[in-house]
Design a protein around this motif. Structure first.
Motif, PDB file in Angstrom:
ATOM      1  N   HIS A  63       0.759  -1.498  -0.131  1.00 25.62           N
ATOM      2  CA  HIS A  63       0.303  -0.519  -0.432  1.00 25.62           C
ATOM      3  C   HIS A  63       0.918   1.503  -0.603  1.00 25.62           C
ATOM      4  O   HIS A  63       1.998   1.249   0.232  1.00 25.62           O
ATOM      5  N   PHE A  64       0.989   1.910  -0.744  1.00 30.75           N
ATOM      6  CA  PHE A  64       1.290   3.363  -0.608  1.00 30.75           C
ATOM      7  C   PHE A  64       0.713   4.487  -0.064  1.00 30.75           C
ATOM      8  O   PHE A  64      -1.092   4.338  -0.259  1.00 30.75           O
ATOM      9  N   PRO A  65       1.168   5.247   0.452  1.00 33.77           N
ATOM     10  CA  PRO A  65       0.782   6.837   1.339  1.00 33.77           C
ATOM     11  C   PRO A  65      -0.185   6.814  -0.056  1.00 33.77           C
ATOM     12  O   PRO A  65      -1.629   8.215   1.080  1.00 33.77           O
ATOM     13  N   ASN A  66       0.225   7.596  -0.701  1.00 38.01           N
ATOM     14  CA  ASN A  66      -1.087   8.508  -1.631  1.00 38.01           C
ATOM     15  C   ASN A  66      -1.869   7.800  -2.567  1.00 38.01           C
ATOM     16  O   ASN A  66      -2.699   8.027  -3.473  1.00 38.01           O
ATOM     17  N   ASN A  67      -2.477   6.339  -1.904  1.00 38.39           N
ATOM     18  CA  ASN A  67      -3.415   6.061  -1.739  1.00 38.39           C
ATOM     19  C   ASN A  67      -3.357   4.784  -2.889  1.00 38.39           C
ATOM     20  O   ASN A  67      -4.662   4.567  -3.776  1.00 38.39           O
ATOM     21  N   ASN A  68      -2.345   5.322  -3.993  1.00 37.60           N
ATOM     22  CA  ASN A  68      -1.746   5.098  -5.067  1.00 37.60           C
ATOM     23  C   ASN A  68      -1.517   3.120  -4.710  1.00 37.60           C
ATOM     24  O   ASN A  68      -1.192   3.234  -3.887  1.00 37.60           O
ATOM     25  N   THR A  69      -2.193   1.800  -5.591  1.00 36.67           N
ATOM     26  CA  THR A  69      -1.639   0.757  -4.793  1.00 36.67           C
ATOM     27  C   THR A  69      -1.128  -0.213  -5.664  1.00 36.67           C
ATOM     28  O   THR A  69      -1.823   0.012  -7.386  1.00 36.67           O
ATOM     29  N   MET A  70       0.405  -0.658  -5.481  1.00 32.25           N
ATOM     30  CA  MET A  70       1.087  -0.962  -6.663  1.00 32.25           C
ATOM     31  C   MET A  70       0.506  -2.391  -6.513  1.00 32.25           C
ATOM     32  O   MET A  70       0.769  -3.147  -5.759  1.00 32.25           O
ATOM     33  N   LYS A  71       0.041  -3.081  -7.623  1.00 31.43           N
ATOM     34  CA  LYS A  71       0.040  -4.793  -8.030  1.00 31.43           C
ATOM     35  C   LYS A  71       1.386  -5.615  -7.640  1.00 31.43           C
ATOM     36  O   LYS A  71       1.622  -5.862  -8.864  1.00 31.43           O
ATOM     37  N   ILE A  72       2.221  -5.732  -6.404  1.00 37.36           N
ATOM     38  CA  ILE A  72       2.874  -6.974  -7.141  1.00 37.36           C
ATOM     39  C   ILE A  72       3.190  -8.124  -5.608  1.00 37.36           C
ATOM     40  O   ILE A  72       2.551  -7.871  -4.922  1.00 37.36           O
ATOM     41  N   PRO A  73       3.094  -9.217  -6.340  1.00 38.22           N
ATOM     42  CA  PRO A  73       2.309 -10.212  -5.599  1.00 38.22           C
ATOM     43  C   PRO A  73       3.980 -10.121  -5.034  1.00 38.22           C
ATOM     44  O   PRO A  73       4.828 -10.050  -5.263  1.00 38.22           O
ATOM     45  N   SER A  74       3.194 -10.917  -3.810  1.00 45.76           N
ATOM     46  CA  SER A  74       4.380 -11.073  -2.889  1.00 45.76           C
ATOM     47  C   SER A  74       5.021 -12.183  -2.918  1.00 45.76           C
ATOM     48  O   SER A  74       6.225 -11.604  -2.493  1.00 45.76           O
ATOM     49  N   LEU A  75       5.153 -13.224  -3.965  1.00 49.76           N
ATOM     50  CA  LEU A  75       6.450 -14.445  -4.590  1.00 49.76           C
ATOM     51  C   LEU A  75       7.400 -13.217  -4.951  1.00 49.76           C
ATOM     52  O   LEU A  75       8.759 -13.404  -4.946  1.00 49.76           O
ATOM     53  N   PHE A  76       7.530 -11.327  -5.283  1.00 55.14           N
ATOM     54  CA  PHE A  76       8.139 -10.642  -5.667  1.00 55.14           C
ATOM     55  C   PHE A  76       8.637  -9.486  -4.560  1.00 55.14           C
ATOM     56  O   PHE A  76       9.566  -9.358  -4.489  1.00 55.14           O
ATOM     57  N   THR A  77       8.489  -9.674  -3.501  1.00 51.13           N
ATOM     58  CA  THR A  77       8.510  -8.296  -2.147  1.00 51.13           C
ATOM     59  C   THR A  77       9.120  -9.143  -1.380  1.00 51.13           C
ATOM     60  O   THR A  77       9.434  -8.796  -0.285  1.00 51.13           O
ATOM     61  N   GLN A  78       8.981 -10.468  -0.249  1.00 52.18           N
ATOM     62  CA  GLN A  78       9.406 -11.511   0.290  1.00 52.18           C
ATOM     63  C   GLN A  78      10.234 -12.286   0.226  1.00 52.18           C
ATOM     64  O   GLN A  78      10.008 -13.689  -0.515  1.00 52.18           O
ATOM     65  N   TYR A  79      10.914 -12.785   1.186  1.00 52.64           N
ATOM     66  CA  TYR A  79      12.149 -13.844   1.165  1.00 52.64           C
ATOM     67  C   TYR A  79      11.033 -15.171   0.641  1.00 52.64           C
ATOM     68  O   TYR A  79       9.624 -15.498   1.090  1.00 52.64           O
ATOM     69  N   PRO A  80      11.720 -16.504   0.610  1.00 47.15           N
ATOM     70  CA  PRO A  80      10.842 -17.434   0.084  1.00 47.15           C
ATOM     71  C   PRO A  80      10.281 -17.575   1.602  1.00 47.15           C
ATOM     72  O   PRO A  80      10.773 -17.602   2.391  1.00 47.15           O
ATOM     73  N   VAL A  81       9.203 -18.966   1.036  1.00 48.21           N
ATOM     74  CA  VAL A  81       8.656 -19.550   2.196  1.00 48.21           C
ATOM     75  C   VAL A  81       9.145 -20.467   2.569  1.00 48.21           C
ATOM     76  O   VAL A  81       9.519 -21.210   4.222  1.00 48.21           O
ATOM     77  N   VAL A  82      10.053 -21.245   2.258  1.00 46.81           N
ATOM     78  CA  VAL A  82      10.780 -22.266   2.488  1.00 46.81           C
ATOM     79  C   VAL A  82      11.832 -22.353   2.131  1.00 46.81           C
ATOM     80  O   VAL A  82      12.776 -21.739   0.905  1.00 46.81           O
ATOM     81  N   ARG A  83      12.669 -22.789   3.294  1.00 47.14           N
ATOM     82  CA  ARG A  83      14.127 -22.025   2.640  1.00 47.14           C
ATOM     83  C   ARG A  83      15.190 -23.290   3.833  1.00 47.14           C
ATOM     84  O   ARG A  83      15.053 -23.314   4.912  1.00 47.14           O
ATOM     85  N   ASP A  84      16.798 -23.637   3.645  1.00 51.83           N
ATOM     86  CA  ASP A  84      17.359 -24.783   4.142  1.00 51.83           C
ATOM     87  C   ASP A  84      17.699 -23.515   5.072  1.00 51.83           C
ATOM     88  O   ASP A  84      18.307 -22.275   4.732  1.00 51.83           O
ATOM     89  N   PRO A  85      17.792 -23.891   6.565  1.00 53.64           N
ATOM     90  CA  PRO A  85      18.292 -22.813   7.414  1.00 53.64           C
ATOM     91  C   PRO A  85      19.834 -22.715   7.781  1.00 53.64           C
ATOM     92  O   PRO A  85      20.287 -22.581   8.643  1.00 53.64           O
TER      93      PRO A  85
END
Ligand code: FPP
Ligand code: ZN
Ligand code: K
Length: 532
Positions: A63-85
């Motif tokens: 979400h953006f402060p200017n009420n503009n919402t960029m549509k970015i799938p979470s796949l590309f914005t966060q660490y992978p869910v499954v990782r080797d520790p």
């Protein structure tokens, strides 16, 4: 908020990330300034040590402060869910790379002047063009070290300019006069004046000449000397040395195949060839496909030579080479374990970065957008034309969205310098500019190759005689070179187009990596010249 901490098992990487993010974003704890785009992103800044159970980001749009919402799938914005520790030097540099990419991918980088509604940056065309032109001009003395690779600069820059829509015929006269002095009387082109001929620099010269086109460019090549030189490079095990007495690898095979078919050289061997046999049972293409087959490794990828490490650059050389020898539905399907190759190629694409790595456990790099991304049209042509393999059941075998996101956000210099690059923090250069744009073009287009016609003479000949004589091999490669690769813009069945229309660049031939019309024009010319 769901917790992933169960039975005492934690996912410490997310915790570490969250802590790093807090360190990097002091604004999130101060109320003084308007948060930068993305800082208001749910969950991301809310964590505290006492909140350490909530360590997986939720799938919430940015979400953006200017009420503009960029549509970015979470796949590309966060660490992978499954990782080797297990933490190793490899995992550390991987995390550093993710950290360097995330601001670009999340639509938060200050380097980027405009993000569209999908959180994708626009192509910095106006600065990429002068960046490329500068490398075609006179270079300063400190760059003398590049002397041995001059033809590469011609090809990288002319090819990238062409992809960006520039007319490069204006470089014809200069190119012709420059490469004339790189050619050796015994055939082929060296990197610099007086240098030994090398297959890589010769390949680059031939492609550069094809790009500028025209008789003057075609006539500069001494094809007869080229053919004799290639015969000397041909080895009894099927492969090619990259220079006389030099190493033999799959680059050599691909470069030779490109040169032979673009210049329409005969496949017969001279007696000077180390592979020559008096009974004429061996030709320039004999054993090449088998050499490529021996380069497929236990991982499913392709190595530079038999029994070495699989690498994306060699995967492209392997597939390109096979697609020149015969229709990919036969050559790729018959000589490679395609399912295992697809599995390895797919493993090269990383999330959240979206780009490709060159090999297992290594980092994403923009140039693999071509070396790996460019494999997919060839694999698709193989699957769709083969009756032994199932057709590609997905509209795309790789995430085009991911690759386009990586290229346009992480893969370019967004400022005045221009040029495209390996990854954020790296300087752009001509090599990456060429291959990142090649990859962008691969992601933006879809190719269709007519299936091999089973009734054709060439198929019958190949099946009956085992494709051994020079004329059989010539007929098959001739048909492959003449086959029509139809191209369409890829519109995406998996969502809307995430890049702006003005940022669609030109298509290029999936095998020869220059426009189809350049391939045609060059081959047509050599098909009509008198004698050889
Ligand atoms: C490793 O570099 C790179 C290789 C082993 C292969 C490089 C070959 C090419 C780029 C192209 C050859 C093709 C032709 C047509 C001449 P690295 O260790 O710096 O990179 P990495 O960490 O990404 O593997
Ligand atoms: Zn690179
Ligand atoms: K099929």
């Amino acid at each position: 908020m769901p917790s992933v901490r169960q039975k005492g098992v934690a996912f410490p990487w997310n915790l570490a990330t969250q802590q790093r993010q807090q360190q990097r974003c002091p604004a999130s704890t101060s109320s003084s300034s308007t948060p930068a785009p993305g800082q208001a992103r749910a969950n991301r800044d809310s964590g505290s040590d006492s909140d350490s159970d909530s360590i997986v980001d939720e799938e919430i749009p940015v979400h953006f402060p200017n009420n503009n919402t960029m549509k970015i799938p979470s796949l590309f914005t966060q660490y992978p869910v499954v990782r080797d520790p297990l933490v190793t030097p490899t995992s550390r540099v991987q995390d550093e790379t993710i950290e360097a990419c995330l601001p670009f991918l999340r639509g938060e980088s200050d380097d980027v002047t405009t993000y569209n509604e999908h959180g994708v940056a626009s192509l910095n065309r106006e600065n990429h063009l002068p960046f490329l032109r500068q490398w075609l001009g006179r270079l300063p003395g400190r760059l003398m070290g590049f002397d041995a690779g001059r033809p590469w600069f011609f090809y990288w820059c002319l090819s990238a300019l062409t992809l960006l829509g520039e007319d490069v015929t204006q470089y014809r006269a200069d190119l012709v006069e420059t490469v004339r002095y790189l050619q050796n009387p015994e055939g082929g082109f060296g990197g610099g004046f007086g240098h030994l001929s090398h297959l890589a620099t010769t390949y680059a010269v031939v492609l550069a000449l094809a790009l500028v086109g025209g008789e003057e460019a075609y006539d500069v090549i001494d094809r007869k000397a080229m053919w004799r030189w290639l015969c000397r490079l041909k080895q009894p095990d099927g492969g090619f040395q990259v220079c006389v007495g030099g190493e033999e690898d799959i680059r050599g095979a691909y470069c030779a195949a490109v040169i032979i078919t673009l210049l329409r050289l005969p496949l017969e061997l001279t007696p000077e060839s180390p592979a020559y046999k008096e009974d004429r049972s061996v030709n320039l293409f004999t054993g090449v496909a088998d050499y490529v087959r021996r380069c497929q490794t236990y991982e499913g990828g392709i190595s530079g030579q038999p029994n070495a490490e699989a690498h994306g650059a060699y995967a492209f050389c392997a597939l390109g080479c096979l697609a020149i020898l015969d229709h990919p539905a036969r050559s790729i399907a018959n000589y490679l374990d395609v399912p295992r190759l697809i599995s390895w190629l797919s493993s090269r694409q990383y999330a959240p970065e979206g780009g490709f790595s060159g090999r297992t456990n290594k980092l994403v790099d923009g140039c693999y957008s071509h070396w790996v991304g460019g494999c997919f049209p060839l694999i698709e042509a193989c699957l769709n034309g083969s009756d032994k393999l199932p057709p590609a059941d997905e509209p795309s075998l790789f995430s085009r969205e991911g690759l386009i996101r990586y290229i346009l956000t992480c893969g370019q210099d967004h400022g005045r310098m221009g040029g495209l690059r390996d990854k954020p923090g790296k300087f752009p250069d001509a090599y990456h500019t060429c291959y990142v744009l090649n990859g962008l073009s691969a992601a933006q287009h879809q190719w269709e190759l007519d299936p091999p016609s089973s009734s054709s003479i060439t198929t019958t000949v190949a099946e009956e005689r085992g494709n051994d004589t020079a004329s059989d091999a010539a007929a098959l490669s001739e048909a492959a070179a003449e086959a029509v690769w139809a191209v369409l813009p890829y519109l995406g069945e998996d969502g809307p187009q995430i890049f702006d229309n003005k940022d669609r660049i030109r298509p290029i031939h999936p095998v020869y990596t220059i426009p189809t019309r350049s391939v045609k024009a060059m081959r047509e010319y050599y098909g009509t010249v008198e004698g050889f």
